[in-house]
Design a protein around this motif. Sequence first.
Motif, mmCIF file in Angstrom:
data_model
loop_
_atom_site.group_PDB
_atom_site.id
_atom_site.type_symbol
_atom_site.label_atom_id
_atom_site.label_comp_id
_atom_site.label_asym_id
_atom_site.label_seq_id
_atom_site.Cartn_x
_atom_site.Cartn_y
_atom_site.Cartn_z
ATOM 1 N N LYS A 82 0.667 -1.127 0.229
ATOM 2 C CA LYS A 82 0.028 0.166 0.142
ATOM 3 C C LYS A 82 0.750 1.381 0.017
ATOM 4 O O LYS A 82 0.434 2.261 -0.267
ATOM 5 N N VAL A 83 2.118 1.096 0.194
ATOM 6 C CA VAL A 83 3.058 2.346 0.594
ATOM 7 C C VAL A 83 3.228 2.854 -0.960
ATOM 8 O O VAL A 83 3.723 2.206 -1.705
ATOM 9 N N PRO A 87 8.336 7.502 -2.015
ATOM 10 C CA PRO A 87 7.911 8.578 -1.026
ATOM 11 C C PRO A 87 8.894 9.506 -0.940
ATOM 12 O O PRO A 87 10.115 9.130 -0.697
ATOM 13 N N ILE A 90 8.316 10.616 4.696
ATOM 14 C CA ILE A 90 7.656 9.684 5.739
ATOM 15 C C ILE A 90 7.427 10.250 6.883
ATOM 16 O O ILE A 90 8.399 11.072 7.767
ATOM 17 N N LYS A 111 5.182 13.433 -2.309
ATOM 18 C CA LYS A 111 4.373 12.232 -1.901
ATOM 19 C C LYS A 111 4.724 11.949 -0.527
ATOM 20 O O LYS A 111 5.807 11.508 -0.124
ATOM 21 N N VAL A 113 3.717 9.811 3.199
ATOM 22 C CA VAL A 113 3.229 8.668 3.873
ATOM 23 C C VAL A 113 3.332 8.659 5.362
ATOM 24 O O VAL A 113 4.395 8.960 5.895
ATOM 25 N N LEU A 115 2.523 7.014 9.024
ATOM 26 C CA LEU A 115 2.514 5.649 9.727
ATOM 27 C C LEU A 115 2.229 6.046 11.084
ATOM 28 O O LEU A 115 2.614 6.577 11.915
ATOM 29 N N GLU A 328 -4.721 11.205 0.967
ATOM 30 C CA GLU A 328 -4.891 10.420 -0.119
ATOM 31 C C GLU A 328 -5.282 10.837 -1.664
ATOM 32 O O GLU A 328 -4.511 10.471 -2.551
ATOM 33 N N GLY A 332 -1.098 10.334 -1.336
ATOM 34 C CA GLY A 332 -0.202 10.004 -0.199
ATOM 35 C C GLY A 332 -1.189 8.887 0.441
ATOM 36 O O GLY A 332 -2.177 8.562 -0.035
ATOM 37 N N LYS A 333 -0.595 8.601 1.754
ATOM 38 C CA LYS A 333 -1.076 7.345 2.221
ATOM 39 C C LYS A 333 -1.201 7.502 3.779
ATOM 40 O O LYS A 333 -0.094 8.073 4.360
#
Length: 633
Positions: A82-83, A87, A90, A111, A113, A115, A328, A332-333
């Motif tokens: 899913k990453v 990126p 982070i 971009k 991510v 966590l 998103e 991004g995530k």
Amino acid sequence: THPHTCTMAAVERIYNYIAERPSWIFLALAAYTLFYVLTKIFRGPKAGRNPFATDHRTPKKPIVLDTQARDAVLKQRFKATKVPENPDVIIVGSGAGGLATAVMLGRAGKKVVVLEQHDQAGGCCHTFVEKGYEFDTGIHYIGNMAAARQSGMLISQLTGGQVEWADMDDAFDTVAIGDSETAKRYPMKSGRRRYFDNLIAMFPGEAAAINKYEELIVEADKNLFSMILLKVIPRFLANLAVKTGLARLLFACFNAVCTKSLQQTLDEITDNKELKTVLSYIWGDYGVLPKEVPFMLHGTLVHHYWDGACYPVGGPSEIVFQMCRIIEDLGGKVLVQARVSNILCDDSGRAIGVRVARSSDSVDLFAKTIVSDAGAINTFKTLLPREVATKSAIYPMIDKVGPSLSFITTFVGMEGSKEELNLPSGNTWYYASQDINTSVEKYLSLSAEDVSSSPVPMCYISFPSAKDPTWDQKHPGKSAVLMITLAKWEWFESWQKERLRHRGQSYEDLKNRIGDDMWRVVCNLFPQLEGKKDYMEVGTPVTNQHYLGQPAGEMYGLDQSASRFTPEAIATMRSDTDIPGLYLTGQDALLCGFTTVLYAGLICASQILHRNLLTDFTALHKTITNAGGDKAK
């Protein structure tokens, strides 16, 4: 006369002239600093894109109430697949500071991510539902959220204009002092003039003291900017100002008004103990006793609530939901159950990635920029390699400042609507004694055995079900109350390695006895709630450690007492750390509080993008205000 002699004489006269007027040096340095900040501070070889180039508010859409649809955004479980590929950034931790940083960087073309170690995103903004009752965990009320206000516009931009705010009661806080059955109550009214006029009406013989208090609050709030300035000017310049002593001379946050404790300040303006208790009541919002907190922090917070308080429509998780969707949409995530065990560094000590620990194996992720929203203690004491962390000036500063206080939260669900139970949307701050310092210190000095039979000295009481206009749509016929008091980590430390909900009867007995006493206070203050309890859960410091990732269950990360406000601490605890590639966001990078961590995110994104986003955002706000767009809800 030799020309060289004349030149030397002229230089000497100039030197003597300046030496006789040292204030000129300070003024020149101040002018240079201001010029540097305004023109050079965030400008790198190539400035990043402006995330505030356009108004990002969109027409308001209906709130998503479907649990599965919300979970699809807030509970995206980590998988390496899913990453996003390669990126740029982070971010460790999904609190408001981390998410705000992610939104701004995403809008600048990065971009990103994010966590999160917990099973849902949001940090202290997340909510949870048990037995049909929903509870907030950290955002209980906020001030200054009108769109015309800069803070209100900032959160509106970060959420795409999708979060609305519901005004709380006119008496947004009520102070209750004495035995809970007969406590005397003091409502704090909304609006600056009404706030102070009401205080004078309650204490008619203390008008001079209350007016002086108002003056001091204005000065304290005004001088906060100089503290922020010391955090954002280039590190070498900040260190120079600190080492030469110029910081205390040039930055107003170090004047006597700001550095004097709240207790000292109040003792100087009044002898009325009851008034001093009322003026100190809100200390729980920053977690430092009146005798230890610098007046600047207290004054800034009181100023924040002058226009009253409000609550996010849909609850605090709505803020998280909207920011996660934007991240998103920008490519991004935000991934949960992604416990970062290490920040990875190369041989030169540069942060280059993170390691996500899993039960079977681990996953290493890499990016040019690593941002920690996990708190300074976690970042430097646990996540970074020791050989890298100990070379940073932040490492010893953490021990000098220390962690903030721990706390216990009791969550109670009640059958009946807010109308049926006659619940206020305003908060209540209960104090058993006028002497806050002594009563709280005495309570915290108790052993675990003794505390179980001792009444709580203070209790914050909030009814989230009465604050959120959408509550009845989600949880009809039900209401919730949340209570908070102080606690010691040591009372519960022995259970920290035990599994959640499997910590044994001794643990349950201790926490429930404290929770029962808090509920006793609530029922005494609100007799209509006697016998209405349907559900109760008590969260302890080890609960906070599990869900919020706080090492000792602390309330606000690093302590907010005087040690946090020295020139050395302010200049050291900053977003752009002295470890290449590593940045801090969230409350340890600036101060505690929801609004403050949004600005911590703005400062962090500014440093990464090499541009002054405060200037960019201020320009956008001015454009919207001039066009009348700030009036939109």
